[in-house]
Scaffold this motif. Structure first.
Motif, PDB file in Angstrom:
ATOM      1  N   THR A  75      53.824   9.649  40.666  1.00 30.25           N
ATOM      2  CA  THR A  75      53.223  10.516  39.461  1.00 30.25           C
ATOM      3  C   THR A  75      53.878  10.347  38.309  1.00 30.25           C
ATOM      4  OG1 THR A  75      54.863  12.365  40.037  1.00 30.25           O
ATOM      5  CG2 THR A  75      52.581  12.082  41.420  1.00 30.25           C
ATOM      6  N   ILE A  76      55.098   9.920  38.352  1.00 28.30           N
ATOM      7  CA  ILE A  76      55.799   9.680  37.203  1.00 28.30           C
ATOM      8  C   ILE A  76      55.498   8.440  36.325  1.00 28.30           C
ATOM      9  CG2 ILE A  76      58.364   9.194  36.006  1.00 28.30           C
ATOM     10  CD1 ILE A  76      58.265  11.736  36.501  1.00 28.30           C
ATOM     11  N   ILE A  77      55.324   7.402  37.236  1.00 29.76           N
ATOM     12  CA  ILE A  77      54.771   6.153  36.683  1.00 29.76           C
ATOM     13  C   ILE A  77      53.483   6.221  36.104  1.00 29.76           C
ATOM     14  CG2 ILE A  77      54.594   3.768  37.084  1.00 29.76           C
ATOM     15  CD1 ILE A  77      57.358   4.295  36.998  1.00 29.76           C
ATOM     16  N   SER A  78      52.624   6.894  36.848  1.00 35.97           N
ATOM     17  CA  SER A  78      51.173   6.975  36.593  1.00 35.97           C
ATOM     18  C   SER A  78      51.156   7.794  35.228  1.00 35.97           C
ATOM     19  CB  SER A  78      50.307   7.572  37.711  1.00 35.97           C
ATOM     20  OG  SER A  78      50.524   6.789  38.856  1.00 35.97           O
ATOM     21  N   ALA A  79      51.721   8.814  35.075  1.00 39.09           N
ATOM     22  CA  ALA A  79      51.864   9.707  33.828  1.00 39.09           C
ATOM     23  C   ALA A  79      52.213   9.053  32.561  1.00 39.09           C
ATOM     24  CB  ALA A  79      52.428  10.963  34.065  1.00 39.09           C
ATOM     25  N   SER A  80      53.287   8.115  32.870  1.00 36.24           N
ATOM     26  CA  SER A  80      53.931   7.622  31.816  1.00 36.24           C
ATOM     27  C   SER A  80      52.884   6.240  31.103  1.00 36.24           C
ATOM     28  CB  SER A  80      55.297   7.059  32.087  1.00 36.24           C
ATOM     29  OG  SER A  80      55.950   8.295  32.542  1.00 36.24           O
ATOM     30  N   TYR A  81      52.197   5.634  31.908  1.00 40.94           N
ATOM     31  CA  TYR A  81      51.765   4.291  31.459  1.00 40.94           C
ATOM     32  C   TYR A  81      50.747   4.500  30.163  1.00 40.94           C
ATOM     33  CZ  TYR A  81      49.704  -0.212  31.661  1.00 40.94           C
ATOM     34  OH  TYR A  81      49.415  -1.314  31.566  1.00 40.94           O
ATOM     35  N   PHE A  82      49.984   5.423  30.259  1.00 42.48           N
ATOM     36  CA  PHE A  82      48.959   5.333  28.840  1.00 42.48           C
ATOM     37  C   PHE A  82      49.813   6.683  27.759  1.00 42.48           C
ATOM     38  CE2 PHE A  82      45.652   3.819  31.699  1.00 42.48           C
ATOM     39  CZ  PHE A  82      45.717   2.466  30.735  1.00 42.48           C
ATOM     40  N   SER A  83      50.705   6.974  28.036  1.00 40.48           N
ATOM     41  CA  SER A  83      51.458   8.058  27.285  1.00 40.48           C
ATOM     42  C   SER A  83      51.296   7.841  25.597  1.00 40.48           C
ATOM     43  CB  SER A  83      52.771   8.396  27.744  1.00 40.48           C
ATOM     44  OG  SER A  83      53.779   7.374  27.474  1.00 40.48           O
ATOM     45  N   ASP A  84      51.582   6.363  25.410  1.00 39.81           N
ATOM     46  CA  ASP A  84      51.480   6.117  23.938  1.00 39.81           C
ATOM     47  C   ASP A  84      50.137   6.474  23.080  1.00 39.81           C
ATOM     48  OD1 ASP A  84      54.089   5.127  24.224  1.00 39.81           O
ATOM     49  OD2 ASP A  84      53.587   2.944  24.455  1.00 39.81           O
ATOM     50  N   TYR A  85      49.147   6.391  24.095  1.00 41.41           N
ATOM     51  CA  TYR A  85      47.919   6.804  23.459  1.00 41.41           C
ATOM     52  C   TYR A  85      47.720   8.269  22.762  1.00 41.41           C
ATOM     53  CZ  TYR A  85      45.459   2.625  25.170  1.00 41.41           C
ATOM     54  OH  TYR A  85      44.942   1.455  25.201  1.00 41.41           O
ATOM     55  N   GLY A  86      48.861   8.943  23.149  1.00 43.82           N
ATOM     56  CA  GLY A  86      49.024  10.430  22.334  1.00 43.82           C
ATOM     57  C   GLY A  86      49.712  10.204  21.190  1.00 43.82           C
ATOM     58  N   GLN A  87      50.480   9.421  20.799  1.00 45.08           N
ATOM     59  CA  GLN A  87      51.162   9.524  19.543  1.00 45.08           C
ATOM     60  C   GLN A  87      50.266   8.426  18.590  1.00 45.08           C
ATOM     61  OE1 GLN A  87      55.509   8.435  20.203  1.00 45.08           O
ATOM     62  NE2 GLN A  87      54.978   8.832  22.192  1.00 45.08           N
ATOM     63  N   LYS A  88      49.951   8.876  17.486  1.00 44.97           N
ATOM     64  CA  LYS A  88      49.028   8.031  16.661  1.00 44.97           C
ATOM     65  C   LYS A  88      49.580   6.893  16.275  1.00 44.97           C
ATOM     66  CE  LYS A  88      46.865  10.288  13.634  1.00 44.97           C
ATOM     67  NZ  LYS A  88      46.447  11.149  12.321  1.00 44.97           N
ATOM     68  N   TYR A 196      52.794  14.833  31.710  1.00 42.84           N
ATOM     69  CA  TYR A 196      53.013  14.971  33.248  1.00 42.84           C
ATOM     70  C   TYR A 196      53.212  16.519  33.310  1.00 42.84           C
ATOM     71  CZ  TYR A 196      55.413  14.605  37.788  1.00 42.84           C
ATOM     72  OH  TYR A 196      55.572  14.888  38.947  1.00 42.84           O
ATOM     73  N   VAL A 197      53.581  17.240  32.785  1.00 42.48           N
ATOM     74  CA  VAL A 197      53.803  18.739  32.737  1.00 42.48           C
ATOM     75  C   VAL A 197      52.242  19.345  32.738  1.00 42.48           C
ATOM     76  CG1 VAL A 197      54.402  20.994  31.840  1.00 42.48           C
ATOM     77  CG2 VAL A 197      55.915  18.935  31.683  1.00 42.48           C
ATOM     78  N   LYS A 198      51.319  18.911  31.659  1.00 41.98           N
ATOM     79  CA  LYS A 198      50.176  19.467  31.647  1.00 41.98           C
ATOM     80  C   LYS A 198      49.274  19.091  32.952  1.00 41.98           C
ATOM     81  CE  LYS A 198      49.845  19.753  26.875  1.00 41.98           C
ATOM     82  NZ  LYS A 198      49.012  19.419  25.575  1.00 41.98           N
ATOM     83  N   THR A 199      49.465  17.864  33.419  1.00 35.71           N
ATOM     84  CA  THR A 199      48.620  17.449  34.548  1.00 35.71           C
ATOM     85  C   THR A 199      49.216  18.263  35.672  1.00 35.71           C
ATOM     86  OG1 THR A 199      48.488  15.089  33.459  1.00 35.71           O
ATOM     87  CG2 THR A 199      48.091  15.388  35.829  1.00 35.71           C
ATOM     88  N   ALA A 200      50.554  18.262  35.905  1.00 40.56           N
ATOM     89  CA  ALA A 200      51.080  18.954  37.015  1.00 40.56           C
ATOM     90  C   ALA A 200      50.590  20.633  37.160  1.00 40.56           C
ATOM     91  CB  ALA A 200      52.641  18.960  36.964  1.00 40.56           C
ATOM     92  N   VAL A 201      50.589  21.216  35.988  1.00 36.26           N
ATOM     93  CA  VAL A 201      49.994  22.459  36.128  1.00 36.26           C
ATOM     94  C   VAL A 201      48.762  22.751  36.379  1.00 36.26           C
ATOM     95  CG1 VAL A 201      49.441  24.505  34.380  1.00 36.26           C
ATOM     96  CG2 VAL A 201      51.926  23.318  34.295  1.00 36.26           C
ATOM     97  N   VAL A 202      47.995  21.758  35.746  1.00 35.20           N
ATOM     98  CA  VAL A 202      46.460  21.873  36.078  1.00 35.20           C
ATOM     99  C   VAL A 202      46.339  21.584  37.502  1.00 35.20           C
ATOM    100  CG1 VAL A 202      44.143  20.808  35.549  1.00 35.20           C
ATOM    101  CG2 VAL A 202      45.755  21.322  33.732  1.00 35.20           C
ATOM    102  N   LEU A 203      47.025  20.570  38.156  1.00 30.12           N
ATOM    103  CA  LEU A 203      46.936  20.273  39.752  1.00 30.12           C
ATOM    104  C   LEU A 203      47.087  21.388  40.404  1.00 30.12           C
ATOM    105  CD1 LEU A 203      46.240  18.271  41.886  1.00 30.12           C
ATOM    106  CD2 LEU A 203      48.516  17.543  41.367  1.00 30.12           C
ATOM    107  N   ILE A 204      48.466  22.037  40.225  1.00 29.66           N
ATOM    108  CA  ILE A 204      48.833  23.238  40.975  1.00 29.66           C
ATOM    109  C   ILE A 204      47.750  24.416  40.829  1.00 29.66           C
ATOM    110  CG2 ILE A 204      50.787  24.900  41.215  1.00 29.66           C
ATOM    111  CD1 ILE A 204      52.600  22.687  40.197  1.00 29.66           C
ATOM    112  N   ALA A 205      47.303  24.629  39.554  1.00 27.03           N
ATOM    113  CA  ALA A 205      46.502  25.682  39.326  1.00 27.03           C
ATOM    114  C   ALA A 205      45.092  25.406  40.052  1.00 27.03           C
ATOM    115  CB  ALA A 205      46.304  26.117  37.804  1.00 27.03           C
ATOM    116  N   TYR A 206      44.747  24.096  40.217  1.00 28.63           N
ATOM    117  CA  TYR A 206      43.200  23.834  40.800  1.00 28.63           C
ATOM    118  C   TYR A 206      43.476  24.150  42.205  1.00 28.63           C
ATOM    119  CZ  TYR A 206      39.729  21.153  42.964  1.00 28.63           C
ATOM    120  OH  TYR A 206      38.640  20.650  43.725  1.00 28.63           O
ATOM    121  N   ILE A 207      44.780  23.675  42.922  1.00 22.40           N
ATOM    122  CA  ILE A 207      45.041  23.781  44.339  1.00 22.40           C
ATOM    123  C   ILE A 207      45.067  25.237  44.768  1.00 22.40           C
ATOM    124  CG2 ILE A 207      46.695  23.564  45.984  1.00 22.40           C
ATOM    125  CD1 ILE A 207      47.521  20.652  44.710  1.00 22.40           C
ATOM    126  N   ALA A 208      45.615  26.039  44.003  1.00 20.86           N
ATOM    127  CA  ALA A 208      45.811  27.374  44.191  1.00 20.86           C
ATOM    128  C   ALA A 208      44.446  28.289  44.189  1.00 20.86           C
ATOM    129  CB  ALA A 208      46.783  27.978  43.227  1.00 20.86           C
TER     130      ALA A 208
END
Length: 268
Positions: A75-88, A196-208
């Motif tokens: 999850t760490i590697i996957s969430a980091s790969y395209f992270s540069d797209y969030g910085q202009k 990572y945080v946003k994806t994890a929160v959405v995933l946990i909320a969806y599972i719940a």
């Protein structure tokens, strides 16, 4: 820029991405190796303070550590790969890379799936092999009670394989690392920051929500009713697990497809 796949361009992109992504990757694998070594170090400490007996459950942590830390690493590697797209500033540079969307996505799959999983398995196995070899040597030269148990310990891959044979239904959950990769890879594209945080929160909320909703719906449908005959499908314990496997594979493929389309939107 052609959107077709070209082998030479793809391998050039793989080399280029290692230069930019390699630092994050090496730091992550180094932290994972440190966590693994810490667990083995504590086990070694317990072994060394034991005077004439083998500590109970000395290596019981291997299976849960391999599974939980491995999934977390993916999850760490996957969430980091395209992270540069969030910085202009970095996103513009990434978008100007002379490679097609397909080549960029396949490179992401290479690093976040193939290299990620194989490297974690290799690091875990090497640390385990060194630790088990040391324990065997110590047990051979000691007079500890039940020292033969240490001499017969298998390295991690052999141990996990043998343990897997006793729990064959575990194979139905092999889709989990790929599903988590698809979820967090999509999150790294969809969110601008705190991927990572946003994806994890959405995933946990969806599972719940899904779990509570399923329980509520099943209770509402069956409340006050009497079961006359159980479904033959659920009488076989493997059938629900097979269904879970098929659904997991389907959802993984769908999420990978959505991630590719979102990457296409980033390119526009």
């Amino acid at each position: 820029m052609s959107n077709t796949f070209q082998t030479n361009r793809f391998f050039a992109l793989v080399t280029r991405q290692w230069i930019s992504f390699g630092k994050i990757y090496l730091m992550s694998i180094g932290i994972a190796a440190g966590v693994i070594a810490a667990f083995y170090g504590y086990a070694l400490y317990e072994f060394r303070i034991a005077v004439d007996y083998i500590p109970s459950g000395l290596l019981d942590f291997r299976m849960p550590l391999f599974i939980l830390l491995g999934l977390f690493f993916v999850t760490i590697i996957s969430a980091s790969y395209f992270s540069d797209y969030g910085q202009k500033s970095k996103a513009i540079f990434e978008l100007l890379i002379p490679a097609s969307r397909l080549e960029k996505f396949l490179t992401a799959m290479l690093y976040s799936v193939v290299v990620c999983m194989l490297s974690f398995i290799a690091v875990f196995w090497l640390i385990d092999l060194a630790f088990v070899s040391y324990l065997r040597n110590q047990a051979t030269s000691s007079a500890m009670i039940h020292a033969d148990e240490i001499k017969n310990i298998d390295h991690s891959l052999a141990y996990i394989t043998a343990h897997y044979r006793h729990q064959e239904r575990v194979r139905y959950l092999f889709f989990l690392p790929f599903l988590l990769n698809a979820i967090f890879l999509l999150g790294s594209i969809a969110y601008r920051n705190f991927h990572y945080v946003k994806t994890a929160v959405v995933l946990i909320a969806y599972i719940a929500i899904w779990s509570l909703g399923t329980v509520y719906i099943m209770k509402a449908l069956t409340d006050g009713s009497v079961t006359v005959r159980q479904s033959a499908f659920f009488e076989n314990e493997d059938n629900p697990l097979q269904l879970c496997l098929l659904v997991g594979i389907l959802v993984t493929l769908i999420l990978w497809g959505i991630a590719f389309l979102r990457l296409k939107e980033k390119e526009v």
